[in-house]
Each structure stands twice: as C-alpha cells, then as structure tokens.
Design an enzyme around this catalytic site. Structure first.
Site, short mmCIF file in Angstrom:
data_model
loop_
_atom_site.label_atom_id
_atom_site.label_comp_id
_atom_site.label_asym_id
_atom_site.label_seq_id
_atom_site.Cartn_x
_atom_site.Cartn_y
_atom_site.Cartn_z
CG ASP A 130 9.24 0.34 1.21
OD1 ASP A 130 9.57 1.10 2.13
OD2 ASP A 130 8.44 0.67 0.32
CG HIS A 137 0.51 5.70 2.05
ND1 HIS A 137 0.43 6.48 0.93
CD2 HIS A 137 0.95 4.47 1.63
CE1 HIS A 137 0.80 5.78 -0.13
NE2 HIS A 137 1.13 4.56 0.27
CD GLU A 202 5.34 4.88 -2.30
OE1 GLU A 202 6.09 4.24 -1.54
OE2 GLU A 202 4.36 4.38 -2.88
CD GLU A 204 8.93 4.48 1.89
OE1 GLU A 204 9.64 3.74 2.62
OE2 GLU A 204 8.38 4.08 0.84
CG ASP A 236 10.29 2.83 -2.40
OD1 ASP A 236 11.26 2.57 -3.12
OD2 ASP A 236 9.41 2.01 -2.11
CE LYS A 256 7.35 1.20 -4.20
NZ LYS A 256 6.80 2.48 -3.73
#
Length: 433
Positions: A130, A137, A202, A204, A236, A256
C-alpha cells in the site's frame, strides 16, 4: 506510453450481446477479466460484457494460442503474466467475437447472466503493498497532527509505502468484521482491548502487477507500464484508534490487516489507454524527482482520468429503501506520484514483483471537502460528524453501515467505462479472545 488507442476503443463499436451497448460499466470498450462460478461449478476466468459474463474456458478454442493456454486455472495470475502484446491480441479477439454477429452462434452459449454468477478474488495475491501517493489525503491527515508542517520531509522525494496483508484481501460483497485491538484514550494511563470505535474506509485504486522481475533486478521507470496488467477499486479499511496507538515506530499493523476489499474485475491497462492524462505539475519549490523516478513520457501520460465516488448505506436507510448517500466525489488524478513511479521505486532495491501482486495507491482525496477519501478527513478526526438524510450522524462507521466505492473512466471522444462496485457491510466484532 505502452500501447495507444485502437479500434477496440472506437466509441461507435457495439456488441450483439443484449444490453451491452449502453451499459454504464461494461460496454464492449471495457472487457475486464474476472473469476466467476455458477452454482457449485469450479471458478474459472470470464470477461464482463454488459450484464453477462463470457466463460473464457468455453471459447478458448477461438482465442489466440497464448491466451487459450492459460484459461484452465481458477485465478488470473497466468493471464496477467502474459506479455503486453499477447494481452492486447486477446483483447482484439474478444472485441471481434463480441461485436461481429457472425460469431454469435459460437459465442452466445458461453454467456452467463451476471446475476446468476458468483464472483471470486481474481488472483492468488502473493504480496500486497500500500502506497501513500494521494497528496491531499496526506496533507489533510498531517494537519490534524502537525498543523504547521503536515507533510513529512521525505514525502515529495520518495513514493511512501508499506507492505500490507495479502491474506485478508477480499472481493466485493464479503462483509468486514469490526476489528478488536488495543487502543488508548489520550486521558488514560494504559490501553484497553476491544472493538475499534473509529472504523474508517479509504478510497483507493488497486494496481495489478503483470509480468514481474527477478529478485535483485530493478524495473526502469520507462518500462514500468509493461509490468502493470490492470486496475481495480480498493477499500483499505482502517481502525483509526488502533492505528493511533500502534503505528509508532514501525507503521500500520493490526489497524489495517483485518481486511481490505477490492472490486472483482480487472480493468486492463489496455482498456484504460484512452483515459491517460498528463501528471499534474508540481508546485513551485517542490524537489525534482531523482533520475530513477523521472520519465518524460510518464509525465505526459502517467495519470488516469477516472471519476471516483463513495456512498454510504446505513441499516435504517436499507430498511426505509432510501438511496445510498454520497460521501465524496473526486478524481484519480489527485495523486502526487504515478503508478510507473510506484513500480520503479518498489523494485529499485532489487525487490521482485510477481504476477498477481497487488499495489494500492493509498487514499485518493480531492483538494476540496466534497472529494475527501475517508471519514477521518470529512469529520476532521471525528470532531465534526456528518448528518445523513435520516437524521443519523456519523463520525466513523457503525455496525450495519455499508460502504460502496465506484469509478468511471471518462475522456472526450471515447466511451466511458466503469469498474463495477466495491462494497462491504460492517458487522459487529467477534468476542474478545
């Protein structure tokens, strides 16, 4: 740019498959790959066309030999590993088979209604990395902790990333369990263990690696595009309270690793050729990237013109049959580093990438609040809750909430294509171990 537009991108091209021509996500100009099954059948490769999935195993004899040879597995790893020219030849053949009515009698029996199919993870993901290339952000999060200097000194010199947990990546539709973990309140002397109270999403893009590189070698930035097979959406999930306590000194861990959600279709790099855009100019005073991260062609074509959206559905909204509430809308061009720069940096130390590896861009946010890519940003760290049409308020996600990511690639003179949904419902945490 590796491979430009051709007849497969012609906006006037139509398919004989019913409903495909006006499909919002999967017209014939897209042709994304996935793994599907029907009932109890073995998962196998397919391509989305309108509201149908073409079973590639059943039409393998009609495909180029290189592609036909990799249609027997239950993942797309071997397909993604094909050289760019072979993938492009497969795209051309599929476009021909699905547009030329002379092939209909041969191909139509291999079509399955998508509503009757189950979609699976497209690849056996060996590794997941990642990145953190969404500069807005990074600024928004940084300001909450370092108002006067939100970006750390290395941000504009190097594509920041960390190695995530591949085993917990799941396809769209698989619920996410609220994670348990340690968290420490600012006014507490010691941490507590229990369900995360600050669960966040999140927004992405996911990047699927095609051909890899041997250990001990690096992929030059001018060749990086050849190693990118396609893209997907990626949520994520992040437990902000767990992360705040555990991330120093080594970075994200249990906050995470509990789950990441991806859209199940691989939108190929070839399909996205019309939607390439110039990389945004760096601000005056920003450092020029080091030579191994700089390529003029990449700067001219390294961005992707993709509209990104996030919607929320609460349990009350579902029960009342209310439409999803849009949390944000922004562009994938809001990235400080390109995908090619990510690949070049990842391998610059000799790290080997393999077909089916997944790279995340990191959260993509727009410069304005309507395009922020996480609740952490939208609610200013939970201090300014949002109010929903139902009267409900959210600082972070509640059990029963569903997050839906969507994306559409757009460019003047070309047919827009989509990614399909990336969605998951939050379920209550399991009991403490």
């Amino acid at each position: 740019m590796i491979g430009g537009t051709d007849e497969t991108h012609d906006p006037s091209l139509i398919s004989w498959v019913e409903g495909a021509t006006d499909h919002l996500d999967f017209p014939i100009q897209n042709l994304p790959f996935g793994i599907f099954s029907v009932g109890d059948s073995t998962p196998r490769p397919g391509v989305a066309i309108g509201d149908h999935i073409l079973d590639l195993t059943r039409v393998a004899s009609l495909l180029p030999a290189a592609a036909a040879n990799v249609m027997g597995g239950q993942t797309l790893n071997a397909l993604l590993a094909l050289p760019c020219d072979d993938r492009r030849a497969l795209r051309h053949r599929l476009s021909e088979l699905l547009s030329d009515g002379r092939h209909r009698d041969q191909v139509e029996p291999a079509l399955n209604a998508a509503a009757e199919c189950t979609l699976h993870l497209p690849c056996a993901i060996g590794d997941y990395t990642d990145f953190y290339v969404g500069i807005h952000h990074a600024n928004n999060i940084g300001r909450q902790f370092r108002p006067d200097n939100p970006l750390l000194p290395n941000y504009k010199w190097v594509p920041i990333g960390y190695h995530g947990r591949a085993s917990s990546v799941r396809q769209s539709g698989v619920p996410v369990l609220r994670p348990n973990g340690q968290h420490k309140a600012p006014d507490s002397d010691s941490p507590a263990f229990g369900p995360s109270q600050r669960l966040d999403y999140e927004l992405e893009l996911g990047v699927w690696v095609g051909q890899g590189n041997p250990l001990g070698t690096a992929i030059p930035i001018r060749e990086a595009e050849r190693h990118v097979a396609g893209f997907c959406l990626l949520n994520d999930w992040s437990a902000r309270d767990l992360q705040a306590w555990e991330y120093q000194p080594l970075g994200p861990f249990l906050a995470k690793s509990f789950q990441s959600t991806i859209s199940p279709w691989v939108v190929t790099a070839e399909a996205l050729a019309p939607f390439r855009a110039a990389q945004s100019a760096r601000q005056e005073g920003d450092p020029h990237p080091l030579p191994y991260l700089w390529d003029e062609r990449d700067q001219q074509h390294g961005e992707l013109a993709i509209d990104l959206e996030v919607h929320l559905v609460t349990q009350i909204m579902r029960d009342s049959a209310l439409p999803p509430y849009r949390l944000s809308h922004g562009l994938a061009t809001n990235m400080y580093w390109t995908v090619a720069q990510m690949v070049a940096h990842h391998t610059s130390n000799g790290c080997n990438l393999r077909p089916g590896d997944l790279l995340g861009t990191g959260t993509i946010s727009a410069p304005t609040e309507d395009g922020f890519g996480s609740l952490m940003e939208i609610t200013r760290g939970g201090t300014q809750p949002i109010e929903l049409p139902t009267g409900e308020k959210r600082s972070f996600l509640d059990d029963g909430d569903e997050i839906i990511l969507s994306a559409t690639a757009r460019a003047e003179g070309f047919r827009s294509i989509g990614f399909g949904a990336c969605r998951a419902v939050v379920l209550p945490a399991l009991g403490a171990p």
